[in-house]
Design a protein around this motif. Structure first.
Motif, PDB file in Angstrom:
ATOM      1  N   GLY A  39       0.822  -1.195   0.000  1.00  0.00           N
ATOM      2  CA  GLY A  39       0.000   0.000   0.000  1.00  0.00           C
ATOM      3  C   GLY A  39       0.860   1.250   0.000  1.00  0.00           C
ATOM      4  N   VAL A  40       0.383   2.299  -0.663  1.00  0.00           N
ATOM      5  CA  VAL A  40       1.101   3.571  -0.719  1.00  0.00           C
ATOM      6  C   VAL A  40       0.120   4.697  -0.437  1.00  0.00           C
ATOM      7  N   ALA A  41       0.667   5.855  -0.058  1.00  0.00           N
ATOM      8  CA  ALA A  41      -0.105   7.091   0.035  1.00  0.00           C
ATOM      9  C   ALA A  41       0.170   7.863  -1.242  1.00  0.00           C
ATOM     10  N   LEU A  42      -0.839   8.008  -2.092  1.00  0.00           N
ATOM     11  CA  LEU A  42      -0.674   8.597  -3.419  1.00  0.00           C
ATOM     12  C   LEU A  42      -1.303   9.992  -3.426  1.00  0.00           C
ATOM     13  N   LYS A  43      -0.534  10.972  -3.877  1.00  0.00           N
ATOM     14  CA  LYS A  43      -0.976  12.360  -3.878  1.00  0.00           C
ATOM     15  C   LYS A  43      -0.998  12.894  -5.297  1.00  0.00           C
ATOM     16  N   ARG A  44      -2.070  13.571  -5.661  1.00  0.00           N
ATOM     17  CA  ARG A  44      -2.173  14.135  -7.005  1.00  0.00           C
ATOM     18  C   ARG A  44      -2.751  15.545  -6.923  1.00  0.00           C
ATOM     19  N   ILE A  45      -2.499  16.327  -7.949  1.00  0.00           N
ATOM     20  CA  ILE A  45      -3.111  17.649  -8.052  1.00  0.00           C
ATOM     21  C   ILE A  45      -4.528  17.478  -8.590  1.00  0.00           C
ATOM     22  N   SER A  59       4.832  23.200 -12.059  1.00  0.00           N
ATOM     23  CA  SER A  59       6.204  23.492 -11.624  1.00  0.00           C
ATOM     24  C   SER A  59       6.355  23.252 -10.134  1.00  0.00           C
ATOM     25  N   ARG A  60       5.359  23.685  -9.369  1.00  0.00           N
ATOM     26  CA  ARG A  60       5.414  23.498  -7.923  1.00  0.00           C
ATOM     27  C   ARG A  60       5.422  22.012  -7.562  1.00  0.00           C
ATOM     28  N   PHE A  61       4.622  21.242  -8.288  1.00  0.00           N
ATOM     29  CA  PHE A  61       4.521  19.811  -8.003  1.00  0.00           C
ATOM     30  C   PHE A  61       5.841  19.109  -8.321  1.00  0.00           C
ATOM     31  N   LYS A  62       6.473  19.486  -9.433  1.00  0.00           N
ATOM     32  CA  LYS A  62       7.759  18.874  -9.780  1.00  0.00           C
ATOM     33  C   LYS A  62       8.797  19.175  -8.712  1.00  0.00           C
ATOM     34  N   ARG A  63       8.811  20.409  -8.229  1.00  0.00           N
ATOM     35  CA  ARG A  63       9.772  20.747  -7.190  1.00  0.00           C
ATOM     36  C   ARG A  63       9.488  19.972  -5.912  1.00  0.00           C
ATOM     37  N   GLU A  64       8.206  19.765  -5.611  1.00  0.00           N
ATOM     38  CA  GLU A  64       7.871  19.004  -4.412  1.00  0.00           C
ATOM     39  C   GLU A  64       8.377  17.567  -4.508  1.00  0.00           C
ATOM     40  N   VAL A  65       8.170  16.948  -5.663  1.00  0.00           N
ATOM     41  CA  VAL A  65       8.627  15.569  -5.826  1.00  0.00           C
ATOM     42  C   VAL A  65      10.147  15.503  -5.748  1.00  0.00           C
ATOM     43  N   THR A  66      10.820  16.442  -6.398  1.00  0.00           N
ATOM     44  CA  THR A  66      12.280  16.470  -6.338  1.00  0.00           C
ATOM     45  C   THR A  66      12.761  16.642  -4.902  1.00  0.00           C
ATOM     46  N   ALA A  67      12.081  17.530  -4.183  1.00  0.00           N
ATOM     47  CA  ALA A  67      12.458  17.754  -2.784  1.00  0.00           C
ATOM     48  C   ALA A  67      12.258  16.496  -1.949  1.00  0.00           C
ATOM     49  N   ALA A  68      11.116  15.845  -2.132  1.00  0.00           N
ATOM     50  CA  ALA A  68      10.822  14.657  -1.326  1.00  0.00           C
ATOM     51  C   ALA A  68      11.775  13.508  -1.654  1.00  0.00           C
ATOM     52  N   PRO A  74      14.733   7.004   8.009  1.00  0.00           N
ATOM     53  CA  PRO A  74      13.685   6.066   8.452  1.00  0.00           C
ATOM     54  C   PRO A  74      12.519   6.777   9.116  1.00  0.00           C
ATOM     55  N   TYR A  75      12.680   8.072   9.401  1.00  0.00           N
ATOM     56  CA  TYR A  75      11.621   8.818  10.085  1.00  0.00           C
ATOM     57  C   TYR A  75      10.911   9.784   9.143  1.00  0.00           C
ATOM     58  N   THR A  76      11.012   9.565   7.838  1.00  0.00           N
ATOM     59  CA  THR A  76      10.250  10.333   6.861  1.00  0.00           C
ATOM     60  C   THR A  76       9.604   9.360   5.876  1.00  0.00           C
ATOM     61  N   ALA A  77       8.547   9.805   5.228  1.00  0.00           N
ATOM     62  CA  ALA A  77       7.852   8.973   4.247  1.00  0.00           C
ATOM     63  C   ALA A  77       8.501   9.198   2.880  1.00  0.00           C
ATOM     64  N   HIS A  78       9.356   8.258   2.439  1.00  0.00           N
ATOM     65  CA  HIS A  78      10.109   8.463   1.208  1.00  0.00           C
ATOM     66  C   HIS A  78       9.245   8.176  -0.014  1.00  0.00           C
ATOM     67  N   VAL A  79       9.627   8.789  -1.134  1.00  0.00           N
ATOM     68  CA  VAL A  79       8.900   8.625  -2.398  1.00  0.00           C
ATOM     69  C   VAL A  79       9.249   7.277  -3.020  1.00  0.00           C
ATOM     70  N   VAL A  80       8.217   6.536  -3.446  1.00  0.00           N
ATOM     71  CA  VAL A  80       8.450   5.248  -4.091  1.00  0.00           C
ATOM     72  C   VAL A  80       8.115   5.270  -5.581  1.00  0.00           C
ATOM     73  N   ASP A  81       7.347   6.257  -6.032  1.00  0.00           N
ATOM     74  CA  ASP A  81       6.956   6.306  -7.443  1.00  0.00           C
ATOM     75  C   ASP A  81       6.416   7.707  -7.726  1.00  0.00           C
ATOM     76  N   PRO A  89      -0.620  15.232 -12.621  1.00  0.00           N
ATOM     77  CA  PRO A  89       0.620  14.751 -11.990  1.00  0.00           C
ATOM     78  C   PRO A  89       0.353  14.143 -10.607  1.00  0.00           C
ATOM     79  N   TRP A  90       1.206  13.159 -10.226  1.00  0.00           N
ATOM     80  CA  TRP A  90       1.026  12.487  -8.940  1.00  0.00           C
ATOM     81  C   TRP A  90       2.360  11.939  -8.459  1.00  0.00           C
ATOM     82  N   PHE A  91       2.431  11.626  -7.179  1.00  0.00           N
ATOM     83  CA  PHE A  91       3.547  10.847  -6.651  1.00  0.00           C
ATOM     84  C   PHE A  91       3.048  10.019  -5.478  1.00  0.00           C
ATOM     85  N   ALA A  92       3.781   8.961  -5.188  1.00  0.00           N
ATOM     86  CA  ALA A  92       3.386   8.017  -4.131  1.00  0.00           C
ATOM     87  C   ALA A  92       4.518   7.858  -3.133  1.00  0.00           C
TER      88      ALA A  92
END
Length: 910
Positions: A39-45, A59-68, A74-81, A89-92
């Motif tokens: 299971g993943v937490a999937l976020k989309r605009i 542009s804001r979303f791309k920067r967010e994904v790059t930042a994440a 181990p104490y942050t929710a890392h990006v898997v996709d 656009p979305w990321f999980a």
């Protein structure tokens, strides 16, 4: 978790949406899953938000994904996709099985137990450190953005994170907006100023105070009232437990420059606390986490509320076991974890998901234990348990690499890491670069005994075009001096494929390669002399060689020479050997032995290190003895540690003494501790005597509505004593305005001691006033009185007026002569600016005087002054003075200076 609405899609990318986790201002977050995937937490605009300003939001979303993606902890929710170029656009991120901290507090009577609070503080500090290392600021740390899970706390939602140095000059928040929540914002956020890591430190203090107190430390009023208190610095921290007090106060400094760094916060925690599955969560909270999150792991079908259907229930037992076997509903995770391999038999009866070993691969895992038939429960038929991944077994065994990876992913989610690794390796053998990379990741996390094969797997994945593997392979190669060129190659390939952060890696490696220059003939000659002297038993030559090898990152060679110096009885060699051994898994007990030997030899830093370990183990009395010994020899951090233990032991007078010693040496925590304990002593109520009239009664105040002003006689000592007594009582009870009025009356009666009290209260009231004009008026009153006292020769007033008038050179010189180390540094700086040889000598004289008083900043100033003049040996002496006094930054300066000038011998040599 909520049901999906009709407007929510069925699929986003390869993920099937199962439930709604939340809706934000510009995006929706879903619980989703690939087929047989975790299971993943999937976020989309949301489409409506994207239509308003597509370029800005994309542009804001791309920067967010790059930042994440840049954050790894181990104490942050890392990006898997992610897919930032999709129409929507979305990321999980990984799905964290936990509760928001705001909900978790409800299961702990509003505040966390001490042990749980310590693990929370340690995890959040580490999470923010990883965020800042990646070049980011979170900007919205609050209770709902922190999840409490069995494996530890987890920081989520980097949606409003921003780059510290954005490449395009932009940020992830709009100009003129105050991001985050008003009640969990830093003063600079509320003032809409540019923020940095110090802002996250402030909100960390807010969160930790809330978790320890069960309330916001800036009040329980409306958001406007709380934010006003944050802006004015008005907080209520009196009820903080001792373990949290120093940490929270260090975070909640009003001035961002005065807040402690996260490394200092971690040191204040005095613990290596890590979440233990059986220890860190109280039982009620642990049960709540497991109960409330079971639904996500049981969910296989989307939860839609078209007809007010109830939430989906766990799958019936018949899906997992033979129909006749009774099974209590449990989570999907527990079901899959409990499945065992079936015994060997005909293909149609073989239910195991473990692959047969590849014929040409050899053994890469420890030998498998024989799979005995699972014992049947009483009354159950002898049918085999059916594993949900069996549908993938046939295509996986037919060399379908994607099926192998899907099967391995399901096994990893179920906790069968050994089976998952076998299938990931099989997929790698079948040519899957992603499978090779995932196999390497799994080995690094769960199979340290197989580390030797990690680099080969990452290399295979990188050669297959996997950019994540290229970056990780580069990171591994970068740690070896001879691997820099190859690391640069892989970072460069990842950068060409536009992998986030790869350009930064390329720049870092190029910088490291530029720093590796050929040694001159003189340097080779000096190194040879050191080597010959070391072999002949010269201890200082051993230390010089060890430092050189350490700078070259040849840690084994460095450790060898440090150990030889330690065995020869040199306390610095013992300390350095212990520090290196402490970083080697399995050799920490040996490190502790050398720390103890160095402490016995009189090394103050070693005493401090051993004391910290004893304190973590609960041996506070033994730790206190060591801290007192080191503190008595001038080690500032030991003074602070001794004071904290004494304060915890309810010995405030002794604690105040040690805080005062640290404060005299310019340490901020010493100043804070001194002020806190003095304030606590001042607030203790005096014993009431029925023969002593109350202050209002004594001053002739009327209760019949007449003139409330006291009837005073100008030179009546008894009246003067009553006025002072009333002023002290009012101040103790927090009635500062009334106390100031009475101190002014005492001043008019000729009480010279009241002048200092008036000045002190004026300053105190100015700090809490919201009216700028009122603040200026009060500060002017304070300056006037302190100046009068200073002109009369009052040493304390001389130092205070110097801090109020920092640019008045005459006042600063008077304060320096009165013993203020801060003023001594100011005077030294003024002479250094003058530039003449005589001025420089005078400046160094003042710095030496401040250093003798224990001011580590003066020691660093003196070292830099000598270094600018080319006097590297003298600079090294001053840096060592600072290091011995507990200044951590001095260690880096010593290493840098010795690397830049290897011909400079350390103190005591020659």
């Amino acid at each position: 978790m909520e049901s999906l609405k009709d407007a929510d899609p069925e699929m986003i990318g390869p993920y099937r949406l199962l439930a709604l986790l939340g809706r934000g201002g510009w995006g929706d977050v879903y619980f989703a899953r690939k087929e047989f995937g975790p299971g993943v937490a999937l976020k989309r605009i949301r489409p409506d938000r994207l239509e308003r300003s597509p370029e800005s939001f994309r542009s804001r979303f791309k920067r967010e994904v790059t930042a994440a993606r840049a954050v790894s902890s181990p104490y942050t929710a890392h990006v898997v996709d992610a897919d930032t170029d999709a129409e929507e656009p979305w990321f999980a991120t990984r799905f964290v099985r936990g509760l928001p901290l705001s909900d978790a507090l409800d299961f702990c009577d509003g505040r966390l137990p001490t042990e749980t609070w310590q693990v929370l503080a340690t995890g959040l500090t580490e999470a923010l450190r990883s965020i800042h290392v990646a070049g980011l600021v979170h900007r919205d740390l609050k209770l709902t953005n922190i999840l409490v899970a069995v494996g530890g706390p987890c920081v989520i939602d980097f949606g409003i994170a921003r780059h510290l140095i954005p490449e395009d000059g932009g940020t992830l928040t709009g100009t003129g907006l105050v991001p985050g929540t008003l009640t969990f914002a830093s003063p600079e956020q509320l003032r809409n100023e540019r923020v940095g890591p110090a802002s996250d430190v402030f909100t960390l203090g807010l969160v930790l105070a809330y978790a320890a107190l069960g309330r916001n430390p800036f009040g329980d009023g409306s958001a406007v009232e709380v934010s006003a208190n944050i802006l004015s610095g008005r907080s209520w921290l009196d009820d903080l437990p001792p373990v949290a007090d120093a940490v929270v106060r260090a975070c909640l400094e009003h001035d961002p420059k005065q807040r402690s760094a996260l490394g200092e916060i971690a040191a204040l925690l005095h613990t290596d606390a890590a979440p233990e599955e059986r220890d860190w969560l109280p039982s009620p909270l642990r049960r709540a986490v497991e109960t409330r999150t079971d639904l996500a792991f049981d969910m296989e079908q989307p939860w839609r509320d078209r007809n007010n259907d109830p939430p989906p229930q766990p799958l019936p037992a018949s899906v997992w076991t033979p129909v006749d076997v009774p099974l209590q509903p449990s989570s999907r995770l527990r079901h899959e974890h409990d499945l065992e391999s079936a015994p060997a038999g005909p293909p149609e009866q073989d239910a195991t998901t473990l692959p047969p070993p590849a014929p040409d691969r050899g053994s890469r895992l420890p030998a498998q234990q024989s799979s005995a038939p699972r014992p049947q429960r009483e009354g159950a038929p002898s049918a085999q348990v059916r594993h949900p991944g069996n549908d993938l077994r046939e295509p996986a065994e037919s060399d379908d690499s994607e099926a192998m990876r899907s099967l391995a992913t399901g096994l990893e989610e179920a906790g069968d890491f050994q089976g998952a690794l076998l299938w990931f390796q099989r997929s790698a053998d079948a040519g899957s670069g992603t499978g090779a990379r995932e196999a390497a990741n799994l080995i690094e996390r769960h199979f340290p005994e197989l580390q030797d094969g990690v680099r080969g797997l990452y290399r295979a994945a990188a050669e297959a075009g996997d950019t994540q593997a290229m970056v990780r392979l580069g990171e591994l190669l970068e740690k070896e001096p001879e691997g820099l060129e190859e690391a640069l190659k892989w970072f460069g390939l990842a950068a060409a494929k536009k992998h986030p952060g790869a350009r930064r890696d390329v720049a870092r490696v190029r910088s490291s390669m530029a720093a590796v220059r050929p040694m001159t003939r003189k340097e080779w000659s000096l190194l040879g002399k050191h080597h010959a002297a070391a072999l002949a038993g010269g201890v200082h030559a051993m230390l010089a060689l060890a430092g050189w090898y350490q700078k070259q990152k040849r840690m084994e060679d460095a450790l060898g020479w440090y150990l030889r110096a330690a065995e020869a009885g040199h306390s610095h060699g013992m300390l350095q050997a212990a520090e290196l051994l402490d970083k080697v898994p399995g050799r920490r007990s040996e490190a502790l032995t050398w720390y103890r030997k160095a402490a016995d030899a009189g090394n103050e830093e070693a005493k401090y290190r051993v004391g910290r370990r004893l304190r973590r183990e609960g041996q506070s009395s033994e730790a206190l003895d060591l801290f007192r010994s080191a503190g008595g020899e001038g080690h500032v951090l030991s003074m602070i540690a001794a004071a904290e233990i004494l304060e915890h032991m309810a010995q405030p007078s002794e604690a105040l003494k040690w805080y005062g010693l640290a404060a005299d040496r310019g340490h901020s925590k010493g100043l804070q501790g001194t002020e806190r304990l003095r304030a606590a002593q001042a607030q203790r109520p005096e014993p009431f005597s029925p023969t002593t009239p109350g202050p209002e009664e004594s001053l002739g105040q009327r209760t019949d509505g007449g003139d409330p002003r006291p009837a005073l006689g100008r030179k009546d000592p008894s009246v003067l004593a009553l006025v002072r007594s009333g002023a002290k009582t009012d101040e103790r009870c927090g009635r500062l305005d009334e106390a100031l009025r009475k101190y002014l009356q005492a001043e008019q009666l000729g009480d010279t001691a009241a002048t200092r009290d008036v000045a002190r209260l004026c300053l105190r009231l100015s700090e809490h006033s919201r009216n700028p004009d009122e603040r200026r008026r009060l500060k002017k009153k304070a300056r006037k009185r302190y100046a009068e006292l200073a002109d009369a020769g009052d040493l304390e007033a001389i130092q205070v007026i110097a801090s109020l008038m920092p640019h008045d050179q005459q006042r600063q010189r008077l304060a320096a002569e009165a013993g203020s180390t801060r003023a001594m540094r100011f005077v030294a700086k003024a002479h250094m600016k003058a530039g003449s040889e005589e001025d420089v000598r005078t400046a160094l004289s003042w710095l030496d005087r401040a250093a003798q008083a224990g001011n580590t900043g003066a020691m660093l100033d003196g070292a830099r002054a000598h270094e600018q003049r080319g006097q590297h040996r003298e600079a090294l002496d001053w840096y060592h003075r600072a290091l011995k006094s507990g200044e951590a930054a001095a260690a880096r300066e010593v290493e840098r200076l010795q690397a830049e000038h290897p011909d400079v011998e350390p103190p005591g040599v020659g």
